[in-house]
Design an enzyme around this catalytic site. Structure first.
Site, PDB file in Angstrom:
ATOM      1  N   SER A   1     -10.703  -1.533   3.536  1.00 30.28           N
ATOM      2  CA  SER A   1     -10.312  -1.738   4.556  1.00 30.28           C
ATOM      3  C   SER A   1      -9.975  -0.325   5.743  1.00 30.28           C
ATOM      4  CB  SER A   1      -8.662  -2.897   5.029  1.00 30.28           C
ATOM      5  OG  SER A   1      -9.186  -4.222   4.148  1.00 30.28           O
TER       6      SER A   1
ATOM      7  N   GLU B   1      -4.634   2.203   7.042  1.00 28.93           N
ATOM      8  CA  GLU B   1      -4.812   2.495   6.149  1.00 28.93           C
ATOM      9  C   GLU B   1      -5.179   3.332   5.514  1.00 28.93           C
ATOM     10  OE1 GLU B   1      -4.951  -1.336   3.848  1.00 28.93           O
ATOM     11  OE2 GLU B   1      -5.946  -0.884   2.221  1.00 28.93           O
TER      12      GLU B   1
ATOM     13  N   ARG C   1       0.677  -1.114  -0.330  1.00 31.04           N
ATOM     14  CA  ARG C   1      -0.079  -0.272   0.370  1.00 31.04           C
ATOM     15  C   ARG C   1       0.496   1.309  -0.059  1.00 31.04           C
ATOM     16  NH1 ARG C   1      -2.106  -3.406  -0.773  1.00 31.04           N
ATOM     17  NH2 ARG C   1      -3.912  -4.927  -0.536  1.00 31.04           N
TER      18      ARG C   1
HETATM   19  C1  LIG Z   1     -15.465  -1.628  -0.361  1.00 31.06           C
HETATM   20  C2  LIG Z   1     -14.143  -1.590  -1.332  1.00 31.06           C
HETATM   21  C3  LIG Z   1     -12.715  -1.809  -1.374  1.00 31.06           C
HETATM   22  C4  LIG Z   1     -11.784  -1.639  -1.018  1.00 31.06           C
HETATM   23  N1  LIG Z   1     -10.662  -3.096  -1.058  1.00 31.06           N
HETATM   24  C5  LIG Z   1      -9.111  -3.238  -1.206  1.00 31.06           C
HETATM   25  C6  LIG Z   1      -8.689  -3.646  -1.441  1.00 31.06           C
HETATM   26  O1  LIG Z   1      -9.011  -5.327  -1.661  1.00 31.06           O
HETATM   27  N2  LIG Z   1      -7.510  -3.653  -1.825  1.00 31.06           N
HETATM   28  C7  LIG Z   1      -7.260  -1.805  -1.982  1.00 31.06           C
HETATM   29  O2  LIG Z   1      -5.938  -1.860  -1.973  1.00 31.06           O
HETATM   30  N3  LIG Z   1      -8.270  -1.636  -2.126  1.00 31.06           N
HETATM   31  C8  LIG Z   1      -9.036  -1.091  -1.640  1.00 31.06           C
HETATM   32  N4  LIG Z   1     -10.396  -0.432  -0.829  1.00 31.06           N
HETATM   33  C9  LIG Z   1      -9.329   0.947  -1.216  1.00 31.06           C
HETATM   34  C10 LIG Z   1      -9.561   1.580  -2.420  1.00 31.06           C
HETATM   35  O3  LIG Z   1     -10.025   1.208  -3.343  1.00 31.06           O
HETATM   36  C11 LIG Z   1      -8.403   1.499  -3.100  1.00 31.06           C
HETATM   37  O4  LIG Z   1      -7.103   2.812  -2.166  1.00 31.06           O
HETATM   38  C12 LIG Z   1      -8.283   2.997  -4.076  1.00 31.06           C
HETATM   39  O5  LIG Z   1      -6.757   2.960  -4.945  1.00 31.06           O
HETATM   40  C13 LIG Z   1      -8.359   3.653  -4.246  1.00 31.06           C
HETATM   41  O6  LIG Z   1      -8.247   4.803  -5.022  1.00 31.06           O
HETATM   42  P1  LIG Z   1      -8.893   6.138  -5.782  1.00 31.06           P
HETATM   43  O7  LIG Z   1      -9.078   6.863  -6.777  1.00 31.06           O
HETATM   44  O8  LIG Z   1     -10.533   5.942  -4.527  1.00 31.06           O
HETATM   45  O9  LIG Z   1      -8.049   7.616  -5.070  1.00 31.06           O
HETATM   46  P2  LIG Z   1      -8.664   8.423  -3.519  1.00 31.06           P
HETATM   47  O10 LIG Z   1      -9.302   7.208  -2.249  1.00 31.06           O
HETATM   48  O11 LIG Z   1      -9.398   9.226  -3.690  1.00 31.06           O
HETATM   49  O12 LIG Z   1      -7.152   8.391  -3.170  1.00 31.06           O
HETATM   50  C14 LIG Z   1      -5.913   7.836  -2.922  1.00 31.06           C
HETATM   51  C15 LIG Z   1      -4.643   8.486  -1.980  1.00 31.06           C
HETATM   52  O13 LIG Z   1      -4.140   7.860  -3.807  1.00 31.06           O
HETATM   53  C16 LIG Z   1      -3.795   9.137  -4.199  1.00 31.06           C
HETATM   54  N5  LIG Z   1      -4.303   9.986  -5.225  1.00 31.06           N
HETATM   55  C17 LIG Z   1      -4.955   9.293  -6.017  1.00 31.06           C
HETATM   56  N6  LIG Z   1      -4.736  10.326  -7.538  1.00 31.06           N
HETATM   57  C18 LIG Z   1      -3.806  10.223  -8.136  1.00 31.06           C
HETATM   58  C19 LIG Z   1      -3.095  10.756  -9.335  1.00 31.06           C
HETATM   59  N7  LIG Z   1      -3.610  10.752  -9.632  1.00 31.06           N
HETATM   60  N8  LIG Z   1      -1.770  11.415  -8.620  1.00 31.06           N
HETATM   61  C20 LIG Z   1      -0.943  11.347  -7.466  1.00 31.06           C
HETATM   62  N9  LIG Z   1      -2.126  10.610  -6.381  1.00 31.06           N
HETATM   63  C21 LIG Z   1      -3.141  10.615  -6.275  1.00 31.06           C
HETATM   64  C22 LIG Z   1      -4.814  10.335  -3.469  1.00 31.06           C
HETATM   65  O14 LIG Z   1      -3.741  11.328  -2.680  1.00 31.06           O
HETATM   66  C23 LIG Z   1      -4.969   9.548  -1.643  1.00 31.06           C
HETATM   67  O15 LIG Z   1      -3.600   9.780  -1.788  1.00 31.06           O
HETATM   68  C24 LIG Z   1     -12.038  -0.182  -1.534  1.00 31.06           C
HETATM   69  C25 LIG Z   1     -12.034   0.533  -0.735  1.00 31.06           C
HETATM   70  C26 LIG Z   1     -13.524   0.293  -0.880  1.00 31.06           C
HETATM   71  C27 LIG Z   1     -14.701   1.033  -0.851  1.00 31.06           C
END
Ligand SMILES: Cc1cc2nc3c(=O)[nH]c(=O)nc-3n(C[C@H](O)[C@H](O)[C@H](O)COP(=O)(O)OP(=O)(O)OC[C@H]3O[C@@H](n4cnc5c(N)ncnc54)[C@H](O)[C@@H]3O)c2cc1C
Length: 300
Positions: free
Chosen positions: A223, A293, A174
């Site tokens: 998580s 996380e 992560r």
């Molecule tokens: C129901 C559920 C299940 C999940 N299961 C998992 C799983 O199995 N495995 C897992 O790893 N995660 C899981 N997650 C967490 C989440 O989906 C991941 O961490 C996902 O990769 C976040 O992507 P996001 O685009 O929503 O990023 P955001 O939540 O919007 O941002 C996360 C971080 O990334 C940065 N960021 C986003 N886009 C960019 C960019 N273009 N450039 C630079 N920085 C950026 C943001 O600044 C922030 O610090 C889950 C979440 C939910 C709600």
């Protein structure tokens, strides 16, 4: 902020600049106060303009993907929140090489590569969020991590778009170097293999497992805590007797203790208080200190 708003509108147009935008609309937790300003740029030049305006005015900026790993505090986010606009969601498949822009949904990418009979991303099926967020977090599940099939990423760094080979991206559990350095992910290039006929089945099974085990019917940010080296956070939280424990509208899921869910009108302060209770009880019981996380941003 009015001055910055005006400069942003002049530079990138009023259709993609929003004042006092509720972050609860942009997070899977459906929690969070307002961002002073919220922009959805559609080109690298527009992102650069936003960053330059922020720097000139000493204002902070924060990039989000789909907000699926974020807890935005109730006081909101000062400065400018940047979310990739619709023109950042292109996915190009050329043989076994795939280029996906940062704003593309990871789920759309997974489906497209399965349709193209390619293997490598099937284990990420069902992880919410964008390609940019997944790269930043090195998203993964069930033994798969996005880094395993990434070739290079294109980032905006010091005003320039540069390619970084994946071996130089410091991808770990992560985490990635994007966390430590001020970079914006623009695009990711994947190298996949030809499907041996198993990818679709694996994707379906893992998606089914997710639906059965995770509280996907409630808003959450996935998580809440990282997996400690001693085992699973969810098992420790369950053993501490915290399943179903509530603070306001925040609740430790009965279905999966690793998730704090929003069961109705939860505030960030509820989630924070519940996280503290979980950390304290788990520590008292096991001596293990859980580490969040989810990323907590903004102010109270
Ligand atoms: C129901 C559920 C299940 C999940 N299961 C998992 C799983 O199995 N495995 C897992 O790893 N995660 C899981 N997650 C967490 C989440 O989906 C991941 O961490 C996902 O990769 C976040 O992507 P996001 O685009 O929503 O990023 P955001 O939540 O919007 O941002 C996360 C971080 O990334 C940065 N960021 C986003 N886009 C960019 C960019 N273009 N450039 C630079 N920085 C950026 C943001 O600044 C922030 O610090 C889950 C979440 C939910 C709600």
């Amino acid at each position: 902020m009015q001055k910055i708003y005006k400069q942003l509108v002049d530079k990138i147009g009023k259709d993609i600049v929003f004042k006092n935008e509720p972050m609860s609309k942009h997070t899977s937790f459906k929690i969070g106060g307002n961002a002073d300003l919220f922009v959805t740029p559609n080109s690298v030049a527009q992102i650069e303009s936003v960053i330059n305006i922020c720097k000139e005015n000493d204002a902070s900026y924060f990039v989000i993907g789909n907000g699926s790993n974020l807890l935005v505090l109730d006081g909101g986010i000062s400065g400018v929140v940047i979310k990739m606009g619709n023109d950042f969601s292109d996915i190009q498949i050329d043989g076994q090489t795939i280029k996906a822009q940062a704003g593309a949904l990871l789920s759309t990418l997974c489906v497209k590569v399965l349709e193209a009979s390619l293997k490598g991303l099937e284990g990420l099926m069902g992880i919410p969020g964008t390609v940019g967020g997944a790269v930043y977090m090195n998203a993964g599940a069930y033994g798969y991590e996005i880094k395993d099939c990434l070739q290079y990423i294109t980032v905006l760094k010091d005003g320039k778009a540069v390619d970084i080979d994946i071996k130089d991206c410091g991808m770990g559990y992560r985490t990635s170097i994007i966390k430590e350095q001020e970079m914006i992910v623009l695009e990711a290039c994947f190298k996949l293999t030809k499907d041996d006929g198993t990818a679709m089945q694996i994707a379906k099974e893992l998606l089914e497992r997710r639906r059965n085990k995770q509280p996907v019917e409630y808003p959450s940010a996935g998580s809440t805590f990282k997996r400690p080296k001693e085992g699973y956070a969810s098992r420790l939280i369950d053993e501490a007797g915290l399943k179903g424990h509530k603070v306001g509208g925040a609740c430790v899921s009965d279905k999966h203790a690793g998730f704090i869910i929003n069961i109705g009108d939860a505030k960030a302060k509820h989630v924070i208080e519940l996280m503290k209770i979980v950390e304290e009880r788990v520590y008292q019981m096991s001596g293990i200190m859980l580490e969040p996380e989810i990323k907590i941003v903004g102010h109270e």
